[in-house]
Scaffold this motif. Structure first.
Motif, PDB file in Angstrom:
ATOM      1  N   ALA A 112       0.837  -1.203   0.000  1.00 47.97           N
ATOM      2  CA  ALA A 112       0.000   0.000   0.000  1.00 47.97           C
ATOM      3  C   ALA A 112       0.871   1.252   0.000  1.00 47.97           C
ATOM      4  CB  ALA A 112      -0.931  -0.006   1.208  1.00 47.97           C
ATOM      5  N   GLY A 113       1.982   1.204   0.731  1.00 47.82           N
ATOM      6  CA  GLY A 113       2.904   2.329   0.741  1.00 47.82           C
ATOM      7  C   GLY A 113       3.494   2.601  -0.633  1.00 47.82           C
ATOM      8  N   LEU A 114       3.783   1.540  -1.375  1.00 44.09           N
ATOM      9  CA  LEU A 114       4.301   1.710  -2.735  1.00 44.09           C
ATOM     10  C   LEU A 114       3.247   2.318  -3.656  1.00 44.09           C
ATOM     11  CD1 LEU A 114       6.270  -1.627  -3.292  1.00 44.09           C
ATOM     12  CD2 LEU A 114       7.216   0.648  -2.862  1.00 44.09           C
ATOM     13  N   VAL A 115       2.012   1.882  -3.511  1.00 42.07           N
ATOM     14  CA  VAL A 115       0.932   2.425  -4.342  1.00 42.07           C
ATOM     15  C   VAL A 115       0.765   3.920  -4.083  1.00 42.07           C
ATOM     16  CG1 VAL A 115      -1.548   2.342  -4.812  1.00 42.07           C
ATOM     17  CG2 VAL A 115      -0.268   0.219  -4.500  1.00 42.07           C
ATOM     18  N   VAL A 116       0.947   4.329  -2.849  1.00 41.74           N
ATOM     19  CA  VAL A 116       0.831   5.747  -2.494  1.00 41.74           C
ATOM     20  C   VAL A 116       1.955   6.566  -3.116  1.00 41.74           C
ATOM     21  CG1 VAL A 116       0.936   7.405  -0.586  1.00 41.74           C
ATOM     22  CG2 VAL A 116      -0.411   5.310  -0.345  1.00 41.74           C
ATOM     23  N   SER A 117       3.166   6.023  -3.128  1.00 42.38           N
ATOM     24  CA  SER A 117       4.340   6.839  -3.446  1.00 42.38           C
ATOM     25  C   SER A 117       4.912   6.669  -4.850  1.00 42.38           C
ATOM     26  CB  SER A 117       5.449   6.538  -2.432  1.00 42.38           C
ATOM     27  OG  SER A 117       5.845   5.172  -2.511  1.00 42.38           O
ATOM     28  N   GLU A 118       4.693   5.527  -5.491  1.00 43.25           N
ATOM     29  CA  GLU A 118       5.346   5.271  -6.775  1.00 43.25           C
ATOM     30  C   GLU A 118       4.673   6.021  -7.928  1.00 43.25           C
ATOM     31  OE1 GLU A 118       8.037   3.761  -7.697  1.00 43.25           O
ATOM     32  OE2 GLU A 118       8.640   2.942  -5.758  1.00 43.25           O
ATOM     33  N   GLU A 119       5.405   6.134  -9.027  1.00 40.77           N
ATOM     34  CA  GLU A 119       4.863   6.748 -10.233  1.00 40.77           C
ATOM     35  C   GLU A 119       3.642   5.963 -10.702  1.00 40.77           C
ATOM     36  OE1 GLU A 119       6.327   7.852 -14.791  1.00 40.77           O
ATOM     37  OE2 GLU A 119       7.731   6.975 -13.338  1.00 40.77           O
ATOM     38  N   ALA A 120       2.650   6.664 -11.206  1.00 45.18           N
ATOM     39  CA  ALA A 120       1.353   6.056 -11.504  1.00 45.18           C
ATOM     40  C   ALA A 120       1.452   4.886 -12.476  1.00 45.18           C
ATOM     41  CB  ALA A 120       0.399   7.106 -12.052  1.00 45.18           C
ATOM     42  N   ARG A 121       2.264   5.014 -13.519  1.00 45.47           N
ATOM     43  CA  ARG A 121       2.288   3.953 -14.525  1.00 45.47           C
ATOM     44  C   ARG A 121       2.990   2.692 -14.027  1.00 45.47           C
ATOM     45  NH1 ARG A 121       6.351   6.179 -19.271  1.00 45.47           N
ATOM     46  NH2 ARG A 121       8.284   6.228 -18.063  1.00 45.47           N
ATOM     47  N   VAL A 122       3.648   2.778 -12.866  1.00 44.88           N
ATOM     48  CA  VAL A 122       4.284   1.598 -12.285  1.00 44.88           C
ATOM     49  C   VAL A 122       3.287   0.796 -11.445  1.00 44.88           C
ATOM     50  CG1 VAL A 122       6.161   0.808 -10.772  1.00 44.88           C
ATOM     51  CG2 VAL A 122       6.505   2.787 -12.258  1.00 44.88           C
TER      52      VAL A 122
ATOM     53  N   ARG B  56      -4.284  -6.565 -15.125  1.00 45.15           N
ATOM     54  CA  ARG B  56      -3.330  -7.386 -15.882  1.00 45.15           C
ATOM     55  C   ARG B  56      -3.192  -6.872 -17.313  1.00 45.15           C
ATOM     56  NH1 ARG B  56      -3.677 -11.088 -19.662  1.00 45.15           N
ATOM     57  NH2 ARG B  56      -5.966 -11.037 -19.618  1.00 45.15           N
ATOM     58  N   LYS B  57      -4.312  -6.536 -17.927  1.00 50.19           N
ATOM     59  CA  LYS B  57      -4.281  -6.085 -19.321  1.00 50.19           C
ATOM     60  C   LYS B  57      -3.589  -4.734 -19.458  1.00 50.19           C
ATOM     61  CE  LYS B  57      -8.438  -8.653 -20.640  1.00 50.19           C
ATOM     62  NZ  LYS B  57      -9.888  -8.563 -20.959  1.00 50.19           N
ATOM     63  N   ILE B  58      -3.877  -3.801 -18.549  1.00 51.57           N
ATOM     64  CA  ILE B  58      -3.218  -2.495 -18.652  1.00 51.57           C
ATOM     65  C   ILE B  58      -1.741  -2.631 -18.315  1.00 51.57           C
ATOM     66  CG2 ILE B  58      -3.679  -1.720 -16.279  1.00 51.57           C
ATOM     67  CD1 ILE B  58      -3.780   0.446 -19.473  1.00 51.57           C
ATOM     68  N   ARG B  59      -1.396  -3.563 -17.419  1.00 51.80           N
ATOM     69  CA  ARG B  59       0.022  -3.842 -17.139  1.00 51.80           C
ATOM     70  C   ARG B  59       0.743  -4.267 -18.415  1.00 51.80           C
ATOM     71  NH1 ARG B  59       2.069  -8.787 -14.948  1.00 51.80           N
ATOM     72  NH2 ARG B  59       0.592  -9.700 -16.446  1.00 51.80           N
ATOM     73  N   ASN B  60       0.108  -5.146 -19.174  1.00 52.04           N
ATOM     74  CA  ASN B  60       0.710  -5.608 -20.424  1.00 52.04           C
ATOM     75  C   ASN B  60       0.857  -4.469 -21.429  1.00 52.04           C
ATOM     76  OD1 ASN B  60       0.769  -8.150 -19.329  1.00 52.04           O
ATOM     77  ND2 ASN B  60      -0.996  -8.915 -20.473  1.00 52.04           N
ATOM     78  N   ASP B  61      -0.161  -3.631 -21.519  1.00 53.54           N
ATOM     79  CA  ASP B  61      -0.098  -2.492 -22.440  1.00 53.54           C
ATOM     80  C   ASP B  61       1.052  -1.554 -22.075  1.00 53.54           C
ATOM     81  OD1 ASP B  61      -2.193  -3.315 -23.988  1.00 53.54           O
ATOM     82  OD2 ASP B  61      -3.691  -2.052 -22.992  1.00 53.54           O
ATOM     83  N   LEU B  62       1.144  -1.229 -20.793  1.00 52.28           N
ATOM     84  CA  LEU B  62       2.168  -0.279 -20.358  1.00 52.28           C
ATOM     85  C   LEU B  62       3.573  -0.857 -20.483  1.00 52.28           C
ATOM     86  CD1 LEU B  62       0.481   1.244 -17.165  1.00 52.28           C
ATOM     87  CD2 LEU B  62       0.479   2.130 -19.494  1.00 52.28           C
ATOM     88  N   SER B  63       3.677  -2.169 -20.389  1.00 55.98           N
ATOM     89  CA  SER B  63       4.994  -2.808 -20.463  1.00 55.98           C
ATOM     90  C   SER B  63       5.557  -2.825 -21.875  1.00 55.98           C
ATOM     91  CB  SER B  63       4.905  -4.248 -19.945  1.00 55.98           C
ATOM     92  OG  SER B  63       4.521  -4.269 -18.595  1.00 55.98           O
ATOM     93  N   HIS B  64       4.699  -2.625 -22.872  1.00 57.40           N
ATOM     94  CA  HIS B  64       5.157  -2.746 -24.258  1.00 57.40           C
ATOM     95  C   HIS B  64       5.017  -1.455 -25.054  1.00 57.40           C
ATOM     96  CE1 HIS B  64       4.273  -6.957 -23.074  1.00 57.40           C
ATOM     97  NE2 HIS B  64       5.353  -7.206 -23.781  1.00 57.40           N
ATOM     98  N   LYS B  65       4.691  -0.372 -24.370  1.00 62.50           N
ATOM     99  CA  LYS B  65       4.538   0.905 -25.068  1.00 62.50           C
ATOM    100  C   LYS B  65       5.348   1.974 -24.335  1.00 62.50           C
ATOM    101  CE  LYS B  65      -0.074  -0.055 -26.948  1.00 62.50           C
ATOM    102  NZ  LYS B  65      -0.128  -1.461 -26.554  1.00 62.50           N
ATOM    103  N   TRP B  66       6.069   2.781 -25.121  1.00 62.82           N
ATOM    104  CA  TRP B  66       6.923   3.803 -24.517  1.00 62.82           C
ATOM    105  C   TRP B  66       6.588   5.211 -24.998  1.00 62.82           C
ATOM    106  CZ3 TRP B  66       9.332   2.240 -20.431  1.00 62.82           C
ATOM    107  CH2 TRP B  66       9.616   0.872 -20.303  1.00 62.82           C
TER     108      TRP B  66
END
Length: 265
Positions: free
Chosen positions: A76-86, A153-163
């Motif tokens: 939960a702490g990571l979700v609060v602090s990390e960059e949104a796309r991560v 899961r699907k948005i994770r895949n999208d973000l992992s392959h697009k820059w």
């Protein structure tokens, strides 16, 4: 001796239930004799009383699972602090781990080739998508929660392959506004969280709040949903009833704290 005492208590409960409440509407509407209706009513009251006793016993015996709660607090702490796309990457990885542990724990011994073979290589439970599908098919977690994690899961895949930054932003906004359920709208109770606190939040922060509560639910259900089923209890009644296991309070407290941090309350 204990069983006979409990049976006597049930008899009192059933008698009082009939005296105070009469027949259930569905039983009263049946084309049966009064004797048959009262027989069904007694059986129904007995079944309800026995079910309530089993739920109470399950809740009292449920472990607080402090290690899992501590891990959720870190996530939960990571979700609060990390960059949104991560965050989708973090959420999907955490869900993958929790589901793997659940299947390893709950699938019985003696599976040909061993349980670990199911979770690795080309096994039927080797990937997050497969684990979500199997949990859905078996009814081993809340279906709405599994659907939300499939979106993650699907948005994770999208973000992992697009820059392309603009494309990433557009994908995230579409995901937040069109795919996810806006359940943060139901969180403001005026006590722990202000009513309508979400209205001033940016889409990305609403996503953070959703992720925290989803991960909290997954942490909780992955530990207790299947044990409730194996105990012959309706999981929702046991896990989210008026006297829920103590683990839920710990998960909720962490989720509220993270939500307040995200919303700057």
């Amino acid at each position: 001796m204990q069983l006979s005492i409990y049976t006597a208590e049930l008899a009192v409960y059933i008698t009082l239930g009939i005296m105070n409440n009469g027949l259930d509407p569905d039983i009263a509407a049946m084309k049966l004799s009064d004797a048959e209706k009262w027989g069904l009513q007694v059986y129904g009251n007995y079944s309800r009383a026995f079910g309530e006793h089993r739920v109470k016993e399950f809740v009292e015996q449920a472990s607080p699972f402090e290690a899992e709660v501590t891990l959720f607090e870190q996530i939960a702490g990571l979700v609060v602090s990390e960059e949104a796309r991560v965050i989708p990457v973090i959420a999907a990885a955490y869900a993958d781990d929790r589901l793997e542990e659940m299947f390893k724990r709950e699938i019985p011994d003696g599976v040909p080739g061993g349980r670990s073979a199911l979770m690795s290589g080309f096994g039927p439970l080797a990937r997050l998508s497969q684990r979500l599908q199997m949990a859905f098919a078996f009814g081993w977690l809340s279906k709405d929660l599994l659907i939300e994690f499939d979106h993650i899961r699907k948005i994770r895949n999208d973000l992992s392959h697009k820059w392309d930054v603009e494309l990433l932003v557009r994908k995230m906004n579409e995901f937040i506004e069109e795919k996810q359920t806006p359940f943060e709208e139901q969180l403001g109770d005026g006590v722990r969280l202000p009513e309508n606190f979400h209205e001033s939040m940016q889409p990305v922060d609403r996503f953070r709040v959703r992720a925290v509560w989803m991960l909290g639910r997954l942490t909780y259900e992955a530990r207790l949903w299947v044990p409730a089923i194996k105990a012959g209890i309706a999981p929702k009644k046991a896990l989210y009833g008026p006297n829920a296991p103590v683990m839920l309070r710990a998960i909720a407290a962490i989720s509220v704290k993270a939500t307040r941090e995200i919303a700057c309350l």
